[in-house]
Each structure stands twice: as C-alpha cells, then as structure tokens.
Write an enzyme that holds these catalytic residues in place. Structure first.
Site, PDB file in Angstrom:
ATOM      1  N   ASP A  59       0.750  -1.298  -0.292  1.00 20.17           N
ATOM      2  CA  ASP A  59      -0.050   0.019  -0.201  1.00 20.17           C
ATOM      3  C   ASP A  59       0.871   1.224   0.028  1.00 20.17           C
ATOM      4  O   ASP A  59       0.235   2.319  -0.403  1.00 20.17           O
ATOM      5  CB  ASP A  59      -0.950   0.054   1.239  1.00 20.17           C
ATOM      6  N   ASP A  62       5.907   0.354   3.261  1.00 23.40           N
ATOM      7  CA  ASP A  62       6.337  -1.058   3.890  1.00 23.40           C
ATOM      8  C   ASP A  62       5.920  -2.151   3.026  1.00 23.40           C
ATOM      9  O   ASP A  62       5.634  -1.978   1.708  1.00 23.40           O
ATOM     10  CB  ASP A  62       5.337  -1.096   5.100  1.00 23.40           C
ATOM     11  N   TYR A 210      -4.814   0.711   9.538  1.00 21.71           N
ATOM     12  CA  TYR A 210      -6.081   0.945   8.897  1.00 21.71           C
ATOM     13  C   TYR A 210      -7.120   0.834   9.711  1.00 21.71           C
ATOM     14  O   TYR A 210      -8.217  -0.097   8.934  1.00 21.71           O
ATOM     15  CB  TYR A 210      -6.082   0.250   7.214  1.00 21.71           C
ATOM     16  N   GLU A 448       5.974   9.630   2.797  1.00 23.30           N
ATOM     17  CA  GLU A 448       5.578   8.341   2.509  1.00 23.30           C
ATOM     18  C   GLU A 448       4.670   8.251   1.245  1.00 23.30           C
ATOM     19  O   GLU A 448       3.411   9.027   1.334  1.00 23.30           O
ATOM     20  CB  GLU A 448       4.857   7.497   3.706  1.00 23.30           C
TER      21      GLU A 448
END
Length: 469
Positions: A59, A62, A210, A448
């Site tokens: 996603d 990571d 999430y 990120e």
C-alpha cells in the site's frame, strides 16, 4: 507567493503516476514490468493456509498488503478509467493492467467461501524492519474476516472494487467481466448479511494502520452503488434508496478516502439522479460537499495552505487533495450535462470553477507551489529524494544481490543520502500547512507515498492531458 511554472506536462505525469503502481507490485513480476529494479517478492503468501494470496500491491512504503486501502485504490483506478479512459491515449493499457494486477489478487482474497482475506503480513514485525520486499523474512500471516468474525468495511470495499473494475473489462473481456461481477455480488452479499466492523475481528493487526473510523454502512452503500452502476439491477437501487437517507450531523458528507466514502457515494449516485431527479437527497449532499471545498464558499470546511494546497486533519495529506479534486472534476461534468448551477450561499459555483479548483491542486502537486518543487518523484527537475519507502531507499537486487537482513537496513533508513532507486511517479504525503517540506525519510507523514494518493490522480491527469487550459 506561488512560483509560476510553465504549463505542466500532464501526459508525462500520467505515464509516471501509472509507473508507480508497477513499483508497488507484490508477487511474481510479469515480463513487461517496466520498473526493473524491483524483483519478485512474497511468492509464498497464503501458503501456510493452503490458499494462494500471491500478488496485489504494497500500500505504501512498507511490505504489508492491506486489502482495505488496496481495494479502495482499485475502485478509484477503475473510476478513473471509466470517466477518463478516452483521455489516456497510449497509457490506457497500462491503467487497465494496474487494475487487473489488483483484481487478480482480490479474486484470490475472496476465493474461499465464507472468508474474505483482509491483510497479508504481520505489520508490527514488518514495521520493525527496514527490508526490501525481495528479502522479507517477517511473518506473512494472512488475516481473514468470516461469518463469525465479520468485516463489512473491507468486504464491501472489495465488492465495490470488483464491480467497478468489471465495468472496465465489459467491452474488453466478457468472460473476465462476468467473473468479476459474479464475485462482486457474492462478496457484497457476504458483507451485508454478516455485518460487523473488521476493527472487532482483525483490529489487533489492522489497527492503528487502517482502522475503520467511519463504520461500515458507508462501504455497504458504496458497494451497492457500484453494483447498481454495473448491473442496473433494481435490488441494488432499492438498497440505496432504503439505506441512503442520512442526516450527516457529523459533517461526514464532506469526507472521502479509503475509510470514509460519503462524498464519493453522493457524487456517484447523483449522476444517476440528475436526469430523473427522483431522489435529490444525494444531489443535495453532493452540492454541500462541493460547498465544503470551494475556498470562497461561506460553508468551506477544509483549510488551504498559503500556496493553495487543500488540507484536512490527519496524515498523508495529499490523499485528500487528490481524492476531493477527483470528485470536484467529476461533479463539474455532471453539472454541465444537466445544465445546473450550484449555489453555496451567495456564491455561484460554476462547473468551470470546480475544474479550476481541481486543476489548482494538480498543479500544486506538480510544482506550482512556493518551493517550486514537484511532489511526484521523477517529475520535473526538483522532487523528493528521500521518500519513506523501503524498496526505493535500499540498494536494488542488481546492485546488492546479497540479502540485507531486517536490522541491517536501518543505516539506509537513517542516512541522509538520496534514495538509490527512483520510485517514478510516487506522490508523497506532501508539505505541511505552511508549504514547507523537509524531504526526510524519517518524517513518514510527509514523505511516504501511497496507492490511494495516486489512484484518483490518474483520472485527474488524464483529463488535464486532454484539457490543459
């Protein structure tokens, strides 16, 4: 003061925004893979459970596969192609590939009856390491929701993604269209029949990464809306009209992203309504959403930086800038088609004004901002060099074929050197509300990239490629 830029090359930015998805691929990479410094990874996902969960996308920076934001990104890529595919030119096949890479995986994640896989990989173990996906040795545990331990958010979002993507494939591959749609119906029924939040069932692993904060009713409505768009079946329309009367006392009509779908639902459904105008509640709330974003509106509820970037609370701010701009652009078209004028109090919000606000956000991302820097890696002459992304920041397999163990990656993380591998097209979380950007790998909130920042941007760039002025 915003630095004036020569007009942007939206076509170049579109090509790059799609390349980013190739850089995020998990699994066995195809022969036509263009981001060649990435190699095969996570080839045994699901093996210990006897299910094939290889593929899909990481996603962000990571190495975990979080299926809730992955499915949302897939829905948005599909919506981008459905609305703006004709503007994509030679990039259209790559956009369709990016969707298919996700749907192949989502079909696997929903292939065991009574279960929907919500995630692959232990996020706590993963986040301790700074490791290339190709070297991963942290547990690749799959986490699933089920009838007994429901997860309506993740299940209904996957149903939405499968339904939206089915429409993309309708004219291209009838067999695949039928397969995606059949699965979408099945997964939606599962999500609706066995209601519950995935925070309760798999929260120990999905939170805080999430967590769902908006409940699951919005995903059920979103899934039903996409299934109605794909099928025109009365049962989905009845579901929408029965469940769609909301007061939104908390202001959530103005929210849209991987967690909260309300503004997207109202914009999507308003398109069905504007011709017949037989259920105007959705249109009213879509109008209110627009008035919450326009800077000159008396009911504006977002903030803007001095340089003009839209801000909402929480991390990874560019996700708001791209997702809300996507909705503004779509709504401007719907207003045009129905010859409607929208009023925010005394302010008239013309369809051209909505386009202008959306374009301002895209231009800011591409470099029309006080720092004169692009927030898309590889676009323009000045862009982020130290993005918070494991694969990009560690030497590639070609340059360093030996394994780099979990803790051995930390010196690369802490280094001030630019990332050795350009993750072309990645859009980072972005500057702070004062338009400053540290370009620090450690500052993940700003540095990120994520798939759900890029997915709505694909549609925006396609439109502005065809309509640059």
């Amino acid at each position: 003061m915003v630095k004036a830029m020569a007009s942007h090359n939206y076509g170049d930015a579109l090509t790059k925004s799609l390349l980013f998805f190739e850089g995020q691929r998990s699994g066995k990479l195809p022969p036509n893979q263009r981001v060649t410094w990435r190699k095969d990874s996570a080839l045994h996902d699901g093996l210990e459970f006897g299910v094939d969960l290889v593929g899909g996308y990481y996603d962000a920076g990571d190495n975990v596969k979080f299926n809730f934001p992955m499915a949302f990104s897939t829905t948005m890529l599909s919506w981008s192609v459905l609305e703006f595919g004709k503007d994509m030119g030679p990039d259209l096949p790559y956009a369709i590939d990016s969707i298919r890479w996700a749907t192949e995986y989502l079909l696997k994640a929903t292939s065991v009856p009574g279960f929907v896989f919500a995630q692959v990989g232990d996020p706590y173990a993963d986040h301790v390491c700074w490791e290339r996906p190709e070297d991963m040795d942290t547990p690749r545990t799959p986490y699933a929701v089920s009838k007994k331990f429901p997860g309506s958010e993740v299940s209904a979002e996957i149903a939405a993604a499968l339904a939206a993507s089915s429409i993309v494939f309708k004219a291209l591959d009838r067999g695949y269209f039928a397969r995606l749609l059949k699965r979408a119906r099945m997964v939606f029924e599962f999500a609706d029949t066995y209601r519950g939040s995935y925070n309760e069932s798999v929260g120990a692993w999905v939170c805080p990464f999430y967590c769902s904060y908006s409940g699951y009713e919005d995903e059920l409505m979103w899934g039903a809306a996409w299934l109605f768009k794909a099928t025109k079946a009365a049962n989905y329309w009845n579901y929408i009209t029965k469940n769609g009367i909301q007061s939104y006392s908390d202001g959530s009509f103005a929210e849209f992203g991987w967690d909260t779908k309300h503004a997207g639902i109202n914009v999507l459904i308003s398109k069905f309504m504007m011709s017949g105008n037989n259920y105007s509640n959705f249109i009213n709330y879509a109008d209110k959403f627009v008035c919450s974003v326009l800077p000159e509106s008396p009911s504006v509820s977002v903030s803007y930086s001095p340089g003009g970037l839209l801000f909402k609370p929480g991390g990874s701010n560019m996700q708001h800038s791209t997702a809300l701009s996507f909705l503004l652009l779509l709504y401007s078209r719907y207003l045009n088609q129905s010859k409607r004028l929208l009023h925010c109090g005394h302010v008239v919000a013309s369809s051209s004004r909505l386009v202008q606000v959306a374009k301002g956000q895209v231009d800011y991302i591409l470099g029309s901002n006080p720092l004169g820097m692009s927030y898309m890696v590889g676009y323009g002459s000045k862009f982020p060099q130290r993005i918070h992304h494991r694969a990009s920041s560690l030497p590639s397999m070609a340059d360093h074929p030996q394994r780099i163990a979990c803790s051995k990656g930390h010196p690369y993380f802490e280094s001030n050197n630019p990332n050795p591998n350009l993750l072309i097209g990645a859009v980072v979380g972005g500057p702070d509300i004062k338009d400053s950007y540290a370009d620090s790998r450690v500052d993940f909130v700003h540095s990120e990239p994520t798939t759900y920042i890029n997915a709505p941007l694909v549609g925006l760039l396609a439109y502005f490629k065809s309509h640059p002025s």
